[in-house]
Structures are given as C-alpha cells and as structure tokens.
Design an enzyme around this catalytic site. Structure first.
Site, PDB file in Angstrom:
ATOM      1  N   MET A   1       0.867  -1.216  -0.200  1.00  0.00           N
ATOM      2  CA  MET A   1      -0.011  -0.071   0.036  1.00  0.00           C
ATOM      3  C   MET A   1       0.743   1.157  -0.189  1.00  0.00           C
ATOM      4  O   MET A   1       0.527   2.120   0.640  1.00  0.00           O
ATOM      5  CB  MET A   1      -0.987  -0.029   1.218  1.00  0.00           C
ATOM      6  CG  MET A   1      -1.930  -0.939   1.074  1.00  0.00           C
ATOM      7  SD  MET A   1      -2.971  -1.495   2.591  1.00  0.00           S
ATOM      8  CE  MET A   1      -4.304   0.044   1.994  1.00  0.00           C
ATOM      9  N   LYS A   2       1.935   1.091  -0.744  1.00  0.00           N
ATOM     10  CA  LYS A   2       2.819   2.424  -1.263  1.00  0.00           C
ATOM     11  C   LYS A   2       2.717   2.901  -2.623  1.00  0.00           C
ATOM     12  O   LYS A   2       2.426   2.339  -3.272  1.00  0.00           O
ATOM     13  CB  LYS A   2       4.212   1.841  -0.564  1.00  0.00           C
ATOM     14  CG  LYS A   2       4.325   1.474   0.813  1.00  0.00           C
ATOM     15  CD  LYS A   2       5.762   1.075   1.087  1.00  0.00           C
ATOM     16  CE  LYS A   2       5.892   0.723   2.687  1.00  0.00           C
ATOM     17  NZ  LYS A   2       6.967  -0.111   3.002  1.00  0.00           N
TER      18      LYS A   2
ATOM     19  N   HIS B   1      -0.597   1.981   5.232  1.00  0.00           N
ATOM     20  CA  HIS B   1       0.765   2.355   5.285  1.00  0.00           C
ATOM     21  C   HIS B   1       1.490   2.424   4.004  1.00  0.00           C
ATOM     22  O   HIS B   1       1.486   1.192   3.388  1.00  0.00           O
ATOM     23  CB  HIS B   1       1.516   1.567   6.385  1.00  0.00           C
ATOM     24  CG  HIS B   1       3.074   2.051   6.254  1.00  0.00           C
ATOM     25  ND1 HIS B   1       3.617   2.949   7.114  1.00  0.00           N
ATOM     26  CD2 HIS B   1       3.962   1.229   5.705  1.00  0.00           C
ATOM     27  CE1 HIS B   1       4.782   2.984   6.798  1.00  0.00           C
ATOM     28  NE2 HIS B   1       5.122   1.737   6.112  1.00  0.00           N
TER      29      HIS B   1
ATOM     30  N   ASN C   1       5.238   9.593   5.523  1.00  0.00           N
ATOM     31  CA  ASN C   1       6.084   8.918   6.290  1.00  0.00           C
ATOM     32  C   ASN C   1       7.244   9.333   6.224  1.00  0.00           C
ATOM     33  O   ASN C   1       8.024   9.792   5.046  1.00  0.00           O
ATOM     34  CB  ASN C   1       6.228   7.373   5.722  1.00  0.00           C
ATOM     35  CG  ASN C   1       6.984   6.497   6.760  1.00  0.00           C
ATOM     36  OD1 ASN C   1       6.977   6.299   7.935  1.00  0.00           O
ATOM     37  ND2 ASN C   1       7.597   5.735   5.881  1.00  0.00           N
ATOM     38  N   GLU C   2       7.974   9.693   7.183  1.00  0.00           N
ATOM     39  CA  GLU C   2       9.711  10.189   7.384  1.00  0.00           C
ATOM     40  C   GLU C   2       9.942  11.574   6.580  1.00  0.00           C
ATOM     41  O   GLU C   2      10.785  11.474   5.769  1.00  0.00           O
ATOM     42  CB  GLU C   2      10.525   8.998   6.652  1.00  0.00           C
ATOM     43  CG  GLU C   2      10.255   7.866   7.578  1.00  0.00           C
ATOM     44  CD  GLU C   2      11.075   6.610   7.135  1.00  0.00           C
ATOM     45  OE1 GLU C   2      11.810   6.591   6.322  1.00  0.00           O
ATOM     46  OE2 GLU C   2      10.844   5.202   7.573  1.00  0.00           O
TER      47      GLU C   2
ATOM     48  N   GLU D   1       5.701   0.323  14.188  1.00  0.00           N
ATOM     49  CA  GLU D   1       6.514  -0.797  13.188  1.00  0.00           C
ATOM     50  C   GLU D   1       7.505  -1.507  14.230  1.00  0.00           C
ATOM     51  O   GLU D   1       8.662  -1.756  13.914  1.00  0.00           O
ATOM     52  CB  GLU D   1       7.356   0.030  12.303  1.00  0.00           C
ATOM     53  CG  GLU D   1       6.436   0.846  11.325  1.00  0.00           C
ATOM     54  CD  GLU D   1       7.217   1.464  10.069  1.00  0.00           C
ATOM     55  OE1 GLU D   1       8.431   1.071   9.853  1.00  0.00           O
ATOM     56  OE2 GLU D   1       6.707   2.323   9.528  1.00  0.00           O
TER      57      GLU D   1
ATOM     58  N   TRP E   1       6.273  -5.261  13.417  1.00  0.00           N
ATOM     59  CA  TRP E   1       6.593  -5.135  12.023  1.00  0.00           C
ATOM     60  C   TRP E   1       7.220  -6.483  11.391  1.00  0.00           C
ATOM     61  O   TRP E   1       8.315  -6.560  10.986  1.00  0.00           O
ATOM     62  CB  TRP E   1       7.783  -3.865  11.885  1.00  0.00           C
ATOM     63  CG  TRP E   1       7.811  -3.379  10.371  1.00  0.00           C
ATOM     64  CD1 TRP E   1       8.720  -3.557   9.612  1.00  0.00           C
ATOM     65  CD2 TRP E   1       6.756  -2.861   9.671  1.00  0.00           C
ATOM     66  NE1 TRP E   1       8.413  -3.018   8.293  1.00  0.00           N
ATOM     67  CE2 TRP E   1       6.998  -2.538   8.379  1.00  0.00           C
ATOM     68  CE3 TRP E   1       5.318  -2.396  10.116  1.00  0.00           C
ATOM     69  CZ2 TRP E   1       6.202  -2.135   7.709  1.00  0.00           C
ATOM     70  CZ3 TRP E   1       4.526  -1.675   9.237  1.00  0.00           C
ATOM     71  CH2 TRP E   1       4.948  -1.549   7.929  1.00  0.00           C
TER      72      TRP E   1
HETATM   73  O1  G3I Z   1       8.497 -10.292  -3.183  1.00  0.00           O
HETATM   74  C1  G3I Z   1       8.192  -8.921  -3.888  1.00  0.00           C
HETATM   75  C2  G3I Z   1       8.173  -9.125  -5.237  1.00  0.00           C
HETATM   76  O2  G3I Z   1       6.998 -10.239  -5.459  1.00  0.00           O
HETATM   77  C3  G3I Z   1       7.462  -7.843  -5.929  1.00  0.00           C
HETATM   78  O3  G3I Z   1       7.432  -7.996  -7.621  1.00  0.00           O
HETATM   79  C4  G3I Z   1       8.747  -6.740  -5.866  1.00  0.00           C
HETATM   80  C5  G3I Z   1       8.182  -5.428  -6.454  1.00  0.00           C
HETATM   81  O4  G3I Z   1       8.880  -4.464  -5.803  1.00  0.00           O
HETATM   82  O5  G3I Z   1       8.476  -6.744  -4.369  1.00  0.00           O
HETATM   83  C6  G3I Z   1       9.023  -7.668  -3.567  1.00  0.00           C
HETATM   84  O6  G3I Z   1       8.947  -7.486  -2.140  1.00  0.00           O
HETATM   85  C7  G3I Z   1       9.695  -6.835  -1.414  1.00  0.00           C
HETATM   86  C8  G3I Z   1       8.933  -6.455  -0.121  1.00  0.00           C
HETATM   87  O7  G3I Z   1       9.629  -5.888   0.563  1.00  0.00           O
HETATM   88  C9  G3I Z   1       8.640  -8.018   0.382  1.00  0.00           C
HETATM   89  O8  G3I Z   1       9.472  -8.510   0.974  1.00  0.00           O
HETATM   90  C10 G3I Z   1      10.214  -5.377  -2.142  1.00  0.00           C
HETATM   91  O9  G3I Z   1      10.935  -5.510  -3.256  1.00  0.00           O
HETATM   92  C11 G3I Z   1      10.753  -4.538  -1.152  1.00  0.00           C
HETATM   93  O10 G3I Z   1      10.969  -3.170  -1.545  1.00  0.00           O
HETATM   94  C12 G3I Z   1       9.933  -4.468   0.119  1.00  0.00           C
HETATM   95  O11 G3I Z   1      10.585  -3.928   1.374  1.00  0.00           O
HETATM   96  C13 G3I Z   1       9.958  -2.927   2.249  1.00  0.00           C
HETATM   97  C14 G3I Z   1      10.464  -1.952   2.417  1.00  0.00           C
HETATM   98  O12 G3I Z   1       9.656  -1.103   3.401  1.00  0.00           O
HETATM   99  C15 G3I Z   1      10.046  -0.987   1.046  1.00  0.00           C
HETATM  100  O13 G3I Z   1       8.885  -0.832   0.978  1.00  0.00           O
HETATM  101  C16 G3I Z   1      10.203  -3.965   3.708  1.00  0.00           C
HETATM  102  O14 G3I Z   1       9.396  -5.280   3.548  1.00  0.00           O
HETATM  103  C17 G3I Z   1       9.441  -3.303   4.497  1.00  0.00           C
HETATM  104  O15 G3I Z   1       9.734  -3.828   5.987  1.00  0.00           O
HETATM  105  C18 G3I Z   1      10.048  -1.642   4.808  1.00  0.00           C
HETATM  106  O16 G3I Z   1       9.456  -1.110   5.857  1.00  0.00           O
HETATM  107  C19 G3I Z   1       9.718   0.183   6.283  1.00  0.00           C
HETATM  108  C20 G3I Z   1       8.456   0.871   6.311  1.00  0.00           C
HETATM  109  O17 G3I Z   1       7.391   0.964   5.085  1.00  0.00           O
HETATM  110  C21 G3I Z   1       8.622   2.310   6.732  1.00  0.00           C
HETATM  111  N1  G3I Z   1       9.618   2.389   7.948  1.00  0.00           N
HETATM  112  C22 G3I Z   1      10.863   1.682   7.640  1.00  0.00           C
HETATM  113  C23 G3I Z   1      10.687   0.064   7.471  1.00  0.00           C
HETATM  114  C24 G3I Z   1      11.750  -0.594   6.932  1.00  0.00           C
HETATM  115  O18 G3I Z   1      12.503  -0.079   6.022  1.00  0.00           O
END
Ligand code: G3I
Length: 324
Positions: free
Chosen positions: A45-46, A79, A127-128, A236, A283
């Site tokens: 949801m980003k 979020h 956010n941030e 988180e 988180w």
């Molecule tokens: O697995 C998918 C893939 O199927 C898809 O095609 C691809 C598209 O971008 O994404 C892949 O998933 C990844 C996802 O995490 C699930 O593991 C994304 O590449 C990756 O960018 C994503 O990272 C997340 C990150 O925010 C960016 O959105 C992290 O899981 C998540 O823990 C992190 O959370 C952030 C909070 O939103 C804000 N505060 C900091 C926190 C940590 O950075």
C-alpha cells in the site's frame, strides 16, 4: 498451547501486524487471526506499488489485503501514501510543471483514500518527512516540487476524500531522538494545530534494540505527543538483538533482554491516556521475514516468533507488558 491471544489481552488498543499478500494463508493466517486485530501492508500500500505508472493505478495487491482484513474482522492501517523511499521513478523524474505535480499528488491521494473509504480506518499520510540532522524537512521530490506545506496539503486532501479516517504522520527514532521529535512537533504537530490542518495522530516506528532506548526515554518522548491530545501509534515495532554484529554475549541473555524491552514498550504504551490509544503494531511475524538482516548487513532475530513459527520469550514479554 499458546497463551491467551494478544488481541484478547489488549482490551484498550489494537494489536497490529505487518503482513504481505502472499502470507495471508497457512500458518501465518492462523496466527494473524488468533493474535491480531489490525494489519498494515509491509509494502503493497505504498505509492510505488499502487501507482506504478503515470495515469495507471494498480490496487490489485492492496485490494487483496483489504479484503482479507474485511473477511477476518481486522482493521487495516494504510501504510503509507507518501514516502520518499517508496516513490515510483516516474514521480521522482516527473515531467511537467510544479502545479501539474501537485495536481498529480492530489489525484493520487484522493483516488486511493476514496477507494478504501470505510475499509481503511487510518492512513500514514506522510512517512519520514523530517530529516535526522536537525529536525528540518527531509529533501524529497515532494518538498522540491510543492514546497514546505506539501505535508499540510496531503493531509487536507486525505481528509477531503474521507472525513472519518484517522490521519497519521509516521517516522522513525522519534521514541528517543529529541531533536527529530522537536522537528516533528514544530513543523507538523504545532503547525497543523495552529492552522487547523487535520492530524489525528503520530506514529513512532519503534525500530529499537534489546539494549536501548531506555523505557524512560520512550515514555518521555511518547508523552510529548500524547500531551498534544493526539493518538499515538507504535507502528513498526521490532527489537534487534544483534545490532552491532557482536554475538559474544549468549543468545539466551540477549533473548531475555529482548523480552524485557518488549515488555517495557508495551508497558509504556499501555500507560498512555485512553484518549491517545490507537494501536501497537509489530513489524513482521517471524524472525527470518524481517527487513532488518538484509538492511543492516548481518543476521538478527528481532521479532516475536522464530523461523519455525515457535513463540519466543519476546511474545511472553508482550503479554507481561499488558498486565495491569
Ligand atoms: O517479493 C516482492 C516481489 O514479488 C515484487 O515483485 C517486488 C516489487 O517491488 O517486491 C518484492 O517484495 C519486496 C517486499 O519488501 C516484500 O519483501 C520489495 O521489493 C521490497 O521493496 C519491500 O521492502 C519493504 C520496504 O519497506 C520498502 O517498501 C520492506 O519489506 C518493509 O519492511 C519496509 O518497511 C519500512 C516501512 O515501510 C517504513 N519504515 C521503515 C521500514 C523498514 O525499511
């Protein structure tokens, strides 16, 4: 047999869990439904996912997550609408005037919030947006293209789209970094309250460690927000037990310290005024799914379940923190 579910012990606020669409099944689903009553999308949801190309929205994944929550009596915390680290490249390199940029952001916020009206109870609108140096505005494409009051505009647009959803500002290190928190308070909280700009709450991300910040620091900073009459979201939570990649102390010693830190965080949250209570969100479910190891570059075990879905001492710490 697991303890009493967290959501049945936390009677005055929601217990949230970050999840992703491809985990809404099997053992994850079983534990989500047993323990939690609010979910946040870890990434679906980003803006980079929901608005991948100019003029083309893609709510496929967000819809799936919202539908799962609706089917299971869970709230969804949205979020996050605006975040510099999840901004699609076409927005970063936007071709058009500043006015066209602002109109695009308005359309995105209103389209998204309208879509989930009545289904997403709250949004991290921005956010941030405050930097780590001196609590100034972080330099992002939104600041550059729309000016300092872009944050106000985003909150006003979200409010126009949904009069009822709760609007949050979310950021990290606010639970200990007074300079950054004072930046949030002056530039967002006081600014909004003076100018009658809608703001319902603030999210402290709570990406902390087994050895800090202290319970008193967290409580002190939390009070600076709840004293403003705002909702507080610990949004988180994860608790690193290997932040310095120094495994000389025993794992058991660090796991007990992690349990104590989780208990302290829950005690602080549980003690805030009822009028400021909203949700305490963890988180991620199990250690090997955490974002932390890949970002910090070495292993860590920051969550409440181990890689085999086994409840850890940290989960017990959460329950202990809920005891009056
Ligand atoms: O697995 C998918 C893939 O199927 C898809 O095609 C691809 C598209 O971008 O994404 C892949 O998933 C990844 C996802 O995490 C699930 O593991 C994304 O590449 C990756 O960018 C994503 O990272 C997340 C990150 O925010 C960016 O959105 C992290 O899981 C998540 O823990 C992190 O959370 C952030 C909070 O939103 C804000 N505060 C900091 C926190 C940590 O950075």
């Amino acid at each position: 047999e697991p303890d009493t579910p967290l959501k049945d012990v936390a009677t005055t606020f929601r217990v949230g869990m970050a999840t992703i669409v491809n985990r809404l099944n099997g053992s994850h689903d079983e534990i989500y439904r047993r323990e939690y009553n609010q979910i946040s999308a870890e990434w679906e949801m980003k803006m980079n996912i929901m608005y991948p190309e100019q003029g083309r929205y893609d709510f496929t994944l967000a819809d799936q997550l919202v539908e799962y929550a609706q089917n299971n009596g869970m709230e969804v915390h949205g979020h996050a609408l605006i975040w510099h680290a999840a901004t699609p490249s076409w927005v970063e390199n936007f071709e058009g005037t500043d006015e066209e940029f602002s109109n695009m952001v308005e359309d995105y916020i209103k389209t998204t919030v309208t879509r989930y009206k009545g289904k997403v109870v709250s949004w991290d609108v921005v956010n941030e947006a405050i930097d780590d140096a001196g609590g100034n505005y972080r330099n992002t494409v939104f600041l550059e293209r729309m000016g300092e009051n872009y944050i106000q505009k985003c909150f006003e647009w979200a409010r126009e789209a949904d009069p009822d959803c709760l609007l949050f500002y979310n950021d990290y290190n606010l639970c200990w970094d007074k300079t950054k928190l004072n930046g949030v308070i002056s530039k967002i909280v006081d600014n909004f309250q003076t100018n009658n700009v809608p703001l319902d709450g603030v999210g402290f991300q709570m990406h902390i460690s087994y050895n800090g910040p202290s319970k008193s620091a967290i409580a002190e900073n939390t009070k600076m927000i709840t004293d403003k009459g705002l909702l507080m979201h610990f949004s988180e939570l994860d608790v690193k037990i290997n932040p310095d990649n120094d495994l000389t102390s025993s794992t058991e010693e660090r796991e007990f310290a992690q349990k104590d830190k989780v208990r302290e965080v829950v005690e602080v949250y549980n003690a805030i005024p009822e009028s400021s209570k909203f949700a305490l969100t963890i988180w991620g479910l199990k250690d090997n799914e955490s974002w932390i190891p890949s970002v910090q570059g070495h292993d860590d075990w920051p969550l409440l379940y181990d890689k085999d879905f086994v409840i850890k001492k940290a989960h017990t710490g959460f329950l202990e923190g809920l005891q009056e």
